[in-house]
Design a protein around this motif. Structure first.
Motif, PDB file in Angstrom:
ATOM      1  N   ALA A 256      -9.474   0.168   9.201  1.00 44.58           N
ATOM      2  CA  ALA A 256      -8.065  -0.005   8.844  1.00 44.58           C
ATOM      3  C   ALA A 256      -7.455   1.353   8.562  1.00 44.58           C
ATOM      4  O   ALA A 256      -7.870   2.048   7.642  1.00 44.58           O
ATOM      5  CB  ALA A 256      -7.928  -0.904   7.620  1.00 44.58           C
ATOM      6  N   SER A 257      -6.464   1.743   9.360  1.00 46.89           N
ATOM      7  CA  SER A 257      -5.808   3.032   9.161  1.00 46.89           C
ATOM      8  C   SER A 257      -4.309   2.841   9.092  1.00 46.89           C
ATOM      9  O   SER A 257      -3.789   1.749   9.360  1.00 46.89           O
ATOM     10  CB  SER A 257      -6.180   4.011  10.281  1.00 46.89           C
ATOM     11  N   SER A 258      -3.601   3.906   8.714  1.00 43.42           N
ATOM     12  CA  SER A 258      -2.140   3.900   8.667  1.00 43.42           C
ATOM     13  C   SER A 258      -1.614   2.746   7.808  1.00 43.42           C
ATOM     14  O   SER A 258      -0.755   1.986   8.218  1.00 43.42           O
ATOM     15  CB  SER A 258      -1.550   3.818  10.084  1.00 43.42           C
ATOM     16  N   ILE A 259      -2.128   2.625   6.599  1.00 39.98           N
ATOM     17  CA  ILE A 259      -1.746   1.501   5.749  1.00 39.98           C
ATOM     18  C   ILE A 259      -0.409   1.757   5.058  1.00 39.98           C
ATOM     19  O   ILE A 259      -0.083   2.886   4.705  1.00 39.98           O
ATOM     20  CB  ILE A 259      -2.846   1.179   4.716  1.00 39.98           C
ATOM     21  N   THR A 260       0.361   0.685   4.886  1.00 40.02           N
ATOM     22  CA  THR A 260       1.685   0.797   4.274  1.00 40.02           C
ATOM     23  C   THR A 260       2.065  -0.545   3.660  1.00 40.02           C
ATOM     24  O   THR A 260       1.471  -1.578   3.981  1.00 40.02           O
ATOM     25  CB  THR A 260       2.733   1.237   5.310  1.00 40.02           C
ATOM     26  N   PHE A 261       3.059  -0.541   2.763  1.00 36.40           N
ATOM     27  CA  PHE A 261       3.565  -1.755   2.135  1.00 36.40           C
ATOM     28  C   PHE A 261       5.015  -1.988   2.539  1.00 36.40           C
ATOM     29  O   PHE A 261       5.741  -1.052   2.888  1.00 36.40           O
ATOM     30  CB  PHE A 261       3.523  -1.634   0.602  1.00 36.40           C
ATOM     31  N   ASP A 262       5.444  -3.255   2.449  1.00 36.56           N
ATOM     32  CA  ASP A 262       6.866  -3.551   2.518  1.00 36.56           C
ATOM     33  C   ASP A 262       7.387  -3.799   1.099  1.00 36.56           C
ATOM     34  O   ASP A 262       6.646  -3.644   0.112  1.00 36.56           O
ATOM     35  CB  ASP A 262       7.160  -4.724   3.462  1.00 36.56           C
ATOM     36  N   LYS A 263       8.647  -4.196   0.970  1.00 33.50           N
ATOM     37  CA  LYS A 263       9.259  -4.344  -0.349  1.00 33.50           C
ATOM     38  C   LYS A 263       8.662  -5.477  -1.174  1.00 33.50           C
ATOM     39  O   LYS A 263       8.739  -5.459  -2.399  1.00 33.50           O
ATOM     40  CB  LYS A 263      10.761  -4.596  -0.194  1.00 33.50           C
ATOM     41  N   THR A 264       8.096  -6.457  -0.513  1.00 34.71           N
ATOM     42  CA  THR A 264       7.630  -7.638  -1.225  1.00 34.71           C
ATOM     43  C   THR A 264       6.125  -7.637  -1.499  1.00 34.71           C
ATOM     44  O   THR A 264       5.575  -8.630  -1.956  1.00 34.71           O
ATOM     45  CB  THR A 264       8.004  -8.913  -0.440  1.00 34.71           C
ATOM     46  N   GLY A 265       5.460  -6.539  -1.211  1.00 34.99           N
ATOM     47  CA  GLY A 265       4.047  -6.415  -1.538  1.00 34.99           C
ATOM     48  C   GLY A 265       3.092  -6.769  -0.438  1.00 34.99           C
ATOM     49  O   GLY A 265       1.877  -6.833  -0.672  1.00 34.99           O
ATOM     50  N   ASN A 266       3.581  -7.016   0.771  1.00 33.60           N
ATOM     51  CA  ASN A 266       2.689  -7.221   1.906  1.00 33.60           C
ATOM     52  C   ASN A 266       2.197  -5.872   2.418  1.00 33.60           C
ATOM     53  O   ASN A 266       2.966  -4.913   2.500  1.00 33.60           O
ATOM     54  CB  ASN A 266       3.415  -7.950   3.034  1.00 33.60           C
ATOM     55  N   LEU A 267       0.932  -5.815   2.764  1.00 31.87           N
ATOM     56  CA  LEU A 267       0.332  -4.579   3.279  1.00 31.87           C
ATOM     57  C   LEU A 267       0.119  -4.715   4.780  1.00 31.87           C
ATOM     58  O   LEU A 267      -0.240  -5.788   5.274  1.00 31.87           O
ATOM     59  CB  LEU A 267      -0.988  -4.296   2.571  1.00 31.87           C
ATOM     60  N   TYR A 268       0.317  -3.615   5.512  1.00 29.16           N
ATOM     61  CA  TYR A 268       0.162  -3.572   6.965  1.00 29.16           C
ATOM     62  C   TYR A 268      -0.769  -2.413   7.314  1.00 29.16           C
ATOM     63  O   TYR A 268      -0.770  -1.371   6.646  1.00 29.16           O
ATOM     64  CB  TYR A 268       1.511  -3.378   7.649  1.00 29.16           C
ATOM     65  N   PHE A 269      -1.552  -2.588   8.371  1.00 25.29           N
ATOM     66  CA  PHE A 269      -2.401  -1.479   8.804  1.00 25.29           C
ATOM     67  C   PHE A 269      -2.694  -1.603  10.295  1.00 25.29           C
ATOM     68  O   PHE A 269      -2.574  -2.674  10.900  1.00 25.29           O
ATOM     69  CB  PHE A 269      -3.704  -1.421   8.001  1.00 25.29           C
ATOM     70  N   SER A 270      -3.083  -0.487  10.864  1.00 30.31           N
ATOM     71  CA  SER A 270      -3.490  -0.422  12.265  1.00 30.31           C
ATOM     72  C   SER A 270      -4.978  -0.716  12.341  1.00 30.31           C
ATOM     73  O   SER A 270      -5.791  -0.010  11.746  1.00 30.31           O
ATOM     74  CB  SER A 270      -3.185   0.967  12.836  1.00 30.31           C
ATOM     75  N   MET A 271      -5.327  -1.757  13.059  1.00 29.23           N
ATOM     76  CA  MET A 271      -6.721  -2.194  13.154  1.00 29.23           C
ATOM     77  C   MET A 271      -7.392  -1.614  14.395  1.00 29.23           C
ATOM     78  O   MET A 271      -6.825  -1.632  15.491  1.00 29.23           O
ATOM     79  CB  MET A 271      -6.783  -3.722  13.218  1.00 29.23           C
ATOM     80  N   THR A 272      -8.580  -1.078  14.206  1.00 27.06           N
ATOM     81  CA  THR A 272      -9.406  -0.686  15.349  1.00 27.06           C
ATOM     82  C   THR A 272     -10.745  -1.404  15.258  1.00 27.06           C
ATOM     83  O   THR A 272     -11.273  -1.624  14.158  1.00 27.06           O
ATOM     84  CB  THR A 272      -9.637   0.839  15.414  1.00 27.06           C
ATOM     85  N   VAL A 273     -11.281  -1.780  16.412  1.00 24.29           N
ATOM     86  CA  VAL A 273     -12.598  -2.405  16.504  1.00 24.29           C
ATOM     87  C   VAL A 273     -13.386  -1.635  17.551  1.00 24.29           C
ATOM     88  O   VAL A 273     -12.946  -1.497  18.691  1.00 24.29           O
ATOM     89  CB  VAL A 273     -12.489  -3.893  16.890  1.00 24.29           C
TER      90      VAL A 273
END
Length: 431
Positions: free
Chosen positions: A148-165
């Motif tokens: 999981a790289s490039s992690i970030t949040f939005d205003k409501t507390g959801n987290l997003y990331f770039s997934m590699t496998v």
């Protein structure tokens, strides 16, 4: 017949004795190192150590705090050992009445602290103590070899990331406040993984817009359930690795080619030449305590690894007035800057490919590893969690496996570390 009975009785007694001996050895060994030390050093003649108090009282944070043990009959560093259960704690200082140790990274609620003086006949009676976690699992739903790289949040507390496998990009994933993971944007065959992701609001949309960079020409908008478009949202003439947003909603971006870009929400673009032979991996906007707004860039510039800063005045920077804020190459030769963020008090956090993984630099330019022995390489990404304020803000971060780590001993989970600080604002969430 009587002889057979005697033999039977003797064998029975022998069997019970061996059973007793085995049970005694089992319960005597456990995780307590002291009996071995006692046997080796007993009857050496000096008074036995005595513990009268331990501070902090009741508990410390594992891998972070200094634990002070007060008492009497202590010795010097050559003859003093302190164990937290079966883990020897690193000594900081020792005097006849006080021992200071670094709390080992072994969290537990009822850990036995034992002080051993190797010239005494016995160790001090054990004291029960607690070590609390300074590092926690933020999300454990990944499996090796996910990353999981490039992690970030939005205003409501959801987290997003770039997934590699297996090293291949596998889309943008979303983790909601209940720690459930779903796919936000699917994988596009042959596409690069995102090197930076950030939500922006204000002129970019009241509901927020996820923007990404991927070591390519430009920035992309990333939308729920949609493949990334072939054409970028805004095109640049040099590759972009990272970006940040200032209080006026300008996006500041940099990567390769010695160019910093200022991009407005209407896609108008301004270029600033800041150097040559550059590969900038980290961009951050930070407002100092005197309200001066700065743009920081971290990576390689003019063949040197470091962090530079520029004053943002009237939404412009002047490259000729740059300041080398931290000479990374001089202190970590041969290593690279991979990430950059700040706490609200001006302490800078640098993600690196060094064994320290994350390095902090305070306002006086004093630098040190962040939670050495707790934060492990290989650094991938970090972001402030604005939603867990138990002990200030947690720094959520991700790491990848290093040589020797595999599915048996590496769990690619997202982690969080307590900092006891507030994170500096990310202005993209405040627009």
């Amino acid at each position: 017949m009587k002889m057979k009975n005697n033999i039977y009785i003797k064998n029975r007694i022998k069997y019970l004795f061996m059973l007793f001996l085995a049970v005694s050895m089992y319960y005597g060994c456990g995780k307590d190192p002291a009996p071995v030390l006692y046997d080796e050093y007993k009857n050496n003649g000096t008074p036995d150590p005595v513990v009268t108090s331990i501070t902090p009282k009741d508990y410390a944070f594992a891998g972070l705090d200094t634990v002070t043990i007060s008492g009497s009959n202590f010795s010097d560093s050559a003859h003093t050992l302190v164990y937290f259960d079966n883990v020897e704690a690193p000594l900081i200082s020792v005097s006849p009445t006080q021992i200071k140790v670094k709390a080992p990274n072994t969290p537990g609620d009822a850990i036995s602290i034992r002080v051993v003086v190797t010239t005494a006949s016995a160790y001090a009676p054990p004291v029960s103590y607690g070590l609390r976690e300074i590092q926690k699992t933020f999300f454990g739903g990944l499996t090796f070899p996910d990353a999981a790289s490039s992690i970030t949040f939005d205003k409501t507390g959801n987290l997003y990331f770039s997934m590699t496998v297996n090293g291949s990009y596998n889309g943008v994933m979303k983790i909601d406040a209940n720690k459930a993971m779903t796919e936000y944007s699917p994988r596009k065959a042959g596409d690069k993984p995102w090197t930076a992701l950030k939500f922006v609001y204000g002129p970019y949309g009241a509901a927020g817009q996820l923007i990404g960079a991927k070591n390519n020409l430009g920035l992309w908008q990333i939308n729920l359930g949609q493949l990334p478009t072939a054409a970028p949202w805004v095109l640049t003439d040099k590759k972009v690795n990272d970006f940040d947003v200032d209080p006026d909603a300008n996006i500041w971006a940099a990567g390769e080619g010695g160019i910093v870009y200022k991009i407005k929400s209407d896609k108008s673009l301004t270029k600033y030449t800041v150097g040559t032979a550059s590969k900038i991996n980290a961009v951050r906007v930070f407002k100092a305590s005197d309200n001066t707004l700065y743009l920081y860039i971290g990576g390689t510039k003019d063949g040197k690894e470091g962090v530079w800063r520029y004053r943002i005045v009237n939404q412009e920077i002047t490259p000729s007035s740059e300041e080398l804020y931290f000479d990374f190459a001089a202190n970590y030769p041969g290593k690279y800057i991979l990430g950059l963020t700040f706490s609200n008090d001006g302490e800078m956090y640098i993600g690196t490919d060094d064994a320290s993984a994350i390095v902090t630099v305070d306002a006086s330019k004093n630098f040190k590893p962040f939670l050495p022995g707790v934060i492990l390489p290989k650094f991938l990404s970090f972001v402030w969690d604005s939603y867990d304020k138990t002990n200030g803000l947690d720094l959520v971060y991700s790491r990848a496996a290093v040589a020797g780590e595999d599915a048996k001993n590496f769990n690619p989970k997202l982690l969080s570390a307590m900092t006891f600080k507030q994170g500096a604002p990310y202005y993209g969430l405040e627009l």
